[in-house]
Scaffold this motif. Structure first.
Motif, PDB file in Angstrom:
ATOM      1  N   LEU A 199       5.706  -3.163  -7.359  1.00  0.00           N
ATOM      2  CA  LEU A 199       6.957  -3.112  -6.617  1.00  0.00           C
ATOM      3  C   LEU A 199       6.800  -3.688  -5.215  1.00  0.00           C
ATOM      4  O   LEU A 199       7.627  -4.485  -4.746  1.00  0.00           O
ATOM      5  CB  LEU A 199       7.463  -1.667  -6.552  1.00  0.00           C
ATOM      6  CG  LEU A 199       8.811  -1.440  -5.869  1.00  0.00           C
ATOM      7  CD1 LEU A 199       9.917  -2.148  -6.654  1.00  0.00           C
ATOM      8  CD2 LEU A 199       9.117   0.053  -5.769  1.00  0.00           C
ATOM      9  N   GLY A 200       5.677  -3.290  -4.529  1.00  0.00           N
ATOM     10  CA  GLY A 200       5.437  -3.821  -3.178  1.00  0.00           C
ATOM     11  C   GLY A 200       5.175  -5.309  -3.182  1.00  0.00           C
ATOM     12  O   GLY A 200       5.691  -6.056  -2.345  1.00  0.00           O
ATOM     13  N   LEU A 201       4.351  -5.760  -4.125  1.00  0.00           N
ATOM     14  CA  LEU A 201       4.067  -7.194  -4.190  1.00  0.00           C
ATOM     15  C   LEU A 201       5.332  -7.990  -4.494  1.00  0.00           C
ATOM     16  O   LEU A 201       5.540  -9.083  -3.954  1.00  0.00           O
ATOM     17  CB  LEU A 201       3.006  -7.455  -5.263  1.00  0.00           C
ATOM     18  CG  LEU A 201       1.599  -6.898  -4.976  1.00  0.00           C
ATOM     19  CD1 LEU A 201       0.672  -7.186  -6.150  1.00  0.00           C
ATOM     20  CD2 LEU A 201       1.031  -7.494  -3.691  1.00  0.00           C
ATOM     21  N   GLY A 202       6.172  -7.450  -5.325  1.00  0.00           N
ATOM     22  CA  GLY A 202       7.422  -8.153  -5.609  1.00  0.00           C
ATOM     23  C   GLY A 202       8.316  -8.239  -4.380  1.00  0.00           C
ATOM     24  O   GLY A 202       8.954  -9.262  -4.136  1.00  0.00           O
ATOM     25  N   TRP A 203       8.360  -7.138  -3.634  1.00  0.00           N
ATOM     26  CA  TRP A 203       9.180  -7.167  -2.414  1.00  0.00           C
ATOM     27  C   TRP A 203       8.632  -8.153  -1.397  1.00  0.00           C
ATOM     28  O   TRP A 203       9.370  -8.876  -0.734  1.00  0.00           O
ATOM     29  CB  TRP A 203       9.257  -5.761  -1.825  1.00  0.00           C
ATOM     30  CG  TRP A 203       9.972  -5.709  -0.509  1.00  0.00           C
ATOM     31  CD1 TRP A 203       9.443  -5.475   0.717  1.00  0.00           C
ATOM     32  CD2 TRP A 203      11.352  -5.942  -0.312  1.00  0.00           C
ATOM     33  NE1 TRP A 203      10.384  -5.534   1.686  1.00  0.00           N
ATOM     34  CE2 TRP A 203      11.605  -5.830   1.072  1.00  0.00           C
ATOM     35  CE3 TRP A 203      12.425  -6.239  -1.162  1.00  0.00           C
ATOM     36  CZ2 TRP A 203      12.863  -6.000   1.625  1.00  0.00           C
ATOM     37  CZ3 TRP A 203      13.673  -6.397  -0.597  1.00  0.00           C
ATOM     38  CH2 TRP A 203      13.896  -6.273   0.757  1.00  0.00           C
ATOM     39  N   ILE A 204       7.287  -8.214  -1.247  1.00  0.00           N
ATOM     40  CA  ILE A 204       6.663  -9.180  -0.327  1.00  0.00           C
ATOM     41  C   ILE A 204       7.007 -10.611  -0.733  1.00  0.00           C
ATOM     42  O   ILE A 204       7.371 -11.459   0.094  1.00  0.00           O
ATOM     43  CB  ILE A 204       5.152  -8.964  -0.273  1.00  0.00           C
ATOM     44  CG1 ILE A 204       4.831  -7.624   0.406  1.00  0.00           C
ATOM     45  CG2 ILE A 204       4.444 -10.100   0.447  1.00  0.00           C
ATOM     46  CD1 ILE A 204       3.367  -7.259   0.362  1.00  0.00           C
ATOM     47  N   PHE A 205       6.905 -10.860  -2.014  1.00  0.00           N
ATOM     48  CA  PHE A 205       7.153 -12.232  -2.454  1.00  0.00           C
ATOM     49  C   PHE A 205       8.621 -12.615  -2.290  1.00  0.00           C
ATOM     50  O   PHE A 205       8.945 -13.742  -1.909  1.00  0.00           O
ATOM     51  CB  PHE A 205       6.741 -12.375  -3.923  1.00  0.00           C
ATOM     52  CG  PHE A 205       6.846 -13.775  -4.450  1.00  0.00           C
ATOM     53  CD1 PHE A 205       5.869 -14.715  -4.165  1.00  0.00           C
ATOM     54  CD2 PHE A 205       7.933 -14.161  -5.223  1.00  0.00           C
ATOM     55  CE1 PHE A 205       5.980 -16.005  -4.651  1.00  0.00           C
ATOM     56  CE2 PHE A 205       8.044 -15.443  -5.706  1.00  0.00           C
ATOM     57  CZ  PHE A 205       7.062 -16.378  -5.413  1.00  0.00           C
TER      58      PHE A 205
ATOM     59  N   ILE B 167       0.832  -1.202   0.000  1.00  0.00           N
ATOM     60  CA  ILE B 167       0.000   0.000   0.000  1.00  0.00           C
ATOM     61  C   ILE B 167       0.862   1.246   0.000  1.00  0.00           C
ATOM     62  O   ILE B 167       0.616   2.208  -0.747  1.00  0.00           O
ATOM     63  CB  ILE B 167      -0.960  -0.004   1.197  1.00  0.00           C
ATOM     64  CG1 ILE B 167      -2.018  -1.099   1.019  1.00  0.00           C
ATOM     65  CG2 ILE B 167      -1.651   1.362   1.343  1.00  0.00           C
ATOM     66  CD1 ILE B 167      -2.961  -1.235   2.198  1.00  0.00           C
ATOM     67  N   VAL B 168       1.897   1.239   0.825  1.00  0.00           N
ATOM     68  CA  VAL B 168       2.745   2.421   0.926  1.00  0.00           C
ATOM     69  C   VAL B 168       3.460   2.722  -0.396  1.00  0.00           C
ATOM     70  O   VAL B 168       3.407   3.848  -0.889  1.00  0.00           O
ATOM     71  CB  VAL B 168       3.757   2.251   2.083  1.00  0.00           C
ATOM     72  CG1 VAL B 168       4.762   3.391   2.073  1.00  0.00           C
ATOM     73  CG2 VAL B 168       3.030   2.216   3.412  1.00  0.00           C
ATOM     74  N   PRO B 169       4.128   1.749  -1.061  1.00  0.00           N
ATOM     75  CA  PRO B 169       4.739   2.066  -2.357  1.00  0.00           C
ATOM     76  C   PRO B 169       3.738   2.492  -3.414  1.00  0.00           C
ATOM     77  O   PRO B 169       4.017   3.350  -4.246  1.00  0.00           O
ATOM     78  CB  PRO B 169       5.455   0.774  -2.753  1.00  0.00           C
ATOM     79  CG  PRO B 169       5.653   0.037  -1.487  1.00  0.00           C
ATOM     80  CD  PRO B 169       4.490   0.393  -0.611  1.00  0.00           C
TER      81      PRO B 169
ATOM     82  N   PHE C 178       2.582   0.742 -10.762  1.00  0.00           N
ATOM     83  CA  PHE C 178       4.001   0.429 -10.623  1.00  0.00           C
ATOM     84  C   PHE C 178       4.377   0.218  -9.161  1.00  0.00           C
ATOM     85  O   PHE C 178       5.119  -0.707  -8.814  1.00  0.00           O
ATOM     86  CB  PHE C 178       4.835   1.557 -11.242  1.00  0.00           C
ATOM     87  CG  PHE C 178       6.311   1.381 -11.055  1.00  0.00           C
ATOM     88  CD1 PHE C 178       7.016   0.461 -11.806  1.00  0.00           C
ATOM     89  CD2 PHE C 178       6.985   2.131 -10.097  1.00  0.00           C
ATOM     90  CE1 PHE C 178       8.381   0.295 -11.623  1.00  0.00           C
ATOM     91  CE2 PHE C 178       8.347   1.965  -9.910  1.00  0.00           C
ATOM     92  CZ  PHE C 178       9.048   1.048 -10.678  1.00  0.00           C
ATOM     93  N   GLY C 179       3.860   1.122  -8.257  1.00  0.00           N
ATOM     94  CA  GLY C 179       4.140   0.944  -6.828  1.00  0.00           C
ATOM     95  C   GLY C 179       3.544  -0.340  -6.283  1.00  0.00           C
ATOM     96  O   GLY C 179       4.164  -1.019  -5.448  1.00  0.00           O
ATOM     97  N   LEU C 180       2.336  -0.688  -6.744  1.00  0.00           N
ATOM     98  CA  LEU C 180       1.716  -1.938  -6.312  1.00  0.00           C
ATOM     99  C   LEU C 180       2.551  -3.134  -6.714  1.00  0.00           C
ATOM    100  O   LEU C 180       2.813  -4.044  -5.905  1.00  0.00           O
ATOM    101  CB  LEU C 180       0.312  -2.032  -6.905  1.00  0.00           C
ATOM    102  CG  LEU C 180      -0.450  -3.338  -6.653  1.00  0.00           C
ATOM    103  CD1 LEU C 180      -0.666  -3.564  -5.159  1.00  0.00           C
ATOM    104  CD2 LEU C 180      -1.779  -3.330  -7.397  1.00  0.00           C
TER     105      LEU C 180
END
Length: 507
Positions: free
Chosen positions: A436-442, A26-28, A432-434
């Protein structure tokens, strides 16, 4: 040593993982969306203005059936590509920018326009066929310019169309001038060579003299008898006539010589043979009449009768006159035969002279035909050169008075700026931020690779398929964040701390 094998997540586990770490995406997403929105607000929008143009072929040198039409599509395509290069030329671009002037935001130490301004304008200029077609398929094309101000884009497009028309007329005029100069030299050279050929032909005809008419008749394509040939026919006719007259005179001379000894033989001579001797013919008829008169009187009177004696005397006188006339006729025939012989010799000489003249003409025929052909061919070249010169002059007149380009209506500016809108840019930033965040979580909290031994030690029957598959080497707190194995703070904790996010008792 066993090789690590990557494990996978089920859709439910993936959903729970994303929901548990929702702040990390959410934040990114919010930050990137805000940055994209700011970028869309700061970045100026681009507007495009277009001007429809219609091109036609040059009328000069074309037939009425092709008036204003191109010979083929390749010719039209070539001209349109040439117009594109002219629109991008240094002269057209510079004049267009000078006419419109610099934008309000322009500042610089150099004069307007600079080399960079010209390069930027070329990048902003467009020239496209209608409907996404390709050049050469239609006579219509669109000329446009992109700018941050819609009014300035329309002004640039209008000035570009005007300068392109002027430059096109100038190029056509220069091309016509060069063609006229080249064709003029060609005409002068062709006329000079024609004068030389004519001089050679006139010299040759002067050497021929009175036989020129016969020589020209030899080259006549329609044929016909020459003057010499007609003279030969007339001479041959006279020779035959003279021979016939001589033959008649010879025969008559023989008859007259025989009748000189015996006038009675003259009575049996045909009248056609005595046509040329009317006096002999008349005396012959008189002798016949006198003999008839004497015979008639002897039939009625005695031979001693004075009338009979007078008739006999008259007959004798006619016979004597006939004898004298025969001598004169013989002398005349001999003179006529001599004249006929002389005439025959003269006619034969004239005929021989004509034959020699014809033989001489036949010898000069090839050279004369060559000279005549050279003059005719050079005359055709001169006519062709003059025709091309006239066409070039027509091209020049057309270039000075008319343009091949025609504008279709006025400049049209778009209702909306080109490119994506602010909403689209903001949405793209948030997406793009979504991602990016999902990629970092995974990457951070996704399943850890396991070795073959670890996979074989798990009992499939007793395994809890509902529990999330996380690494056994990680610990999770009450919020689902995995605690680091060492005393160092993880990246997720640093992000949460920096944003002021506290821990809660539940999710």
């Amino acid at each position: 040593m066993s090789t690590p094998v990557a494990t996978s997540l089920s859709p439910r586990q993936l959903f729970e993982l994303v929901l548990r770490h929702r702040r990390l995406w959410i934040v990114p997403m919010v930050v990137c969306a805000m940055l994209a929105a700011g970028y869309s607000l700061v970045t100026p929008r681009s507007w495009k203005a277009t001007q429809g143009m219609l091109i036609r072929a040059e009328v000069a040198g074309l037939g009425t059936e092709k008036l204003g039409k191109f010979a083929d599509l390749s010719e039209m395509k070539t001209i349109q590509e040439t117009l594109l290069e002219l629109a991008r030329s240094q002269v057209v671009v510079t004049e267009t920018l000078k006419e419109v002037g610099p934008p309000p935001s322009w500042f610089g130490n150099t004069s307007w326009p600079s080399a960079q301004d010209v390069a930027d304008f070329r990048d902003a200029m467009i020239m496209t066929p209608p409907g996404g077609a390709e050049f050469g398929k239609t006579e219509v094309f669109y000329l446009g310019v992109k700018d941050h101000d819609p009014a300035r884009a329309a002004a640039l497009t209008r000035a570009l169309a005007k300068n392109l028309e002027a430059r096109t007329k100038e190029i056509r005029q220069k091309r016509a001038d060069s063609m006229i100069a080249e064709m003029s030299l060609g005409v002068e050279q062709a006329e000079s060579e024609l004068d030389q050929k004519i001089y050679q032909l006139s010299e040759f005809e002067g050497s021929v003299g009175s036989e020129l008419v016969d020589l020209r008749n030899l080259l006549s394509p329609i044929g016909g008898a020459s003057e010499t040939a007609q003279n030969n026919l007339a001479i041959q006719t006279e020779i035959r006539s003279n021979e016939m007259e001589r033959a008649r005179s010879v025969k008559l001379l023989e008859v007259l010589r025989a009748a000189e000894a015996d006038p009675a033989m003259l009575v049996a001579t045909p009248a056609s043979l005595l046509t040329s001797q009317p006096a002999v013919e008349r005396l012959k008829q008189g002798l016949v009449d006198a003999q008839l008169n004497t015979a008639r009187l002897l039939g009625k009177l005695s031979p001693e009768h004075p009338f009979v004696l007078a008739a006999l005397e008259s007959e004798e006188q006619v016979r004597q006159q006939l004898h004298d006339e025969l001598q004169s006729a013989i002398n005349g025939l001999e003179i006529e035969l001599s004249l006929g012989q002389d005439r025959a010799a003269t006619l034969e000489a004239r005929l021989s002279k004509n034959h020699a003249s014809q033989k001489n003409l036949a010898q000069h025929r090839a050279e004369y035909a060559k000279l005549v052909s050279a003059v005719e061919n050079q005359t055709k070249l001169v006519d062709a050169a003059r025709t091309r010169l006239a066409d070039a002059e027509v091209h020049l007149a057309g270039a000075q008075s008319a343009s091949m380009l025609s504008r279709i209506d006025d400049v049209e500016s778009g209702l909306r700026p080109i490119g994506p809108g602010r909403t689209t840019i903001t949405a793209a930033g948030g997406l793009f931020g979504l991602l990016l965040g999902l990629g970092w979580i995974f990457l951070k909290y996704g399943p850890a690779p396991k070795t073959d031994a670890e996979l074989n030690s798990v009992d499939p029957a007793s395994a809890d398929t509902t529990a999330p598959l996380v690494s056994p080497r990680r610990r999770q707190d009450d919020f689902g964040y995995a605690a680091p194995r060492s005393g160092r703070t993880s990246l997720s904790d640093a992000i949460a701390t920096g944003l002021g996010v506290g821990h809660s008792s539940g999710v």
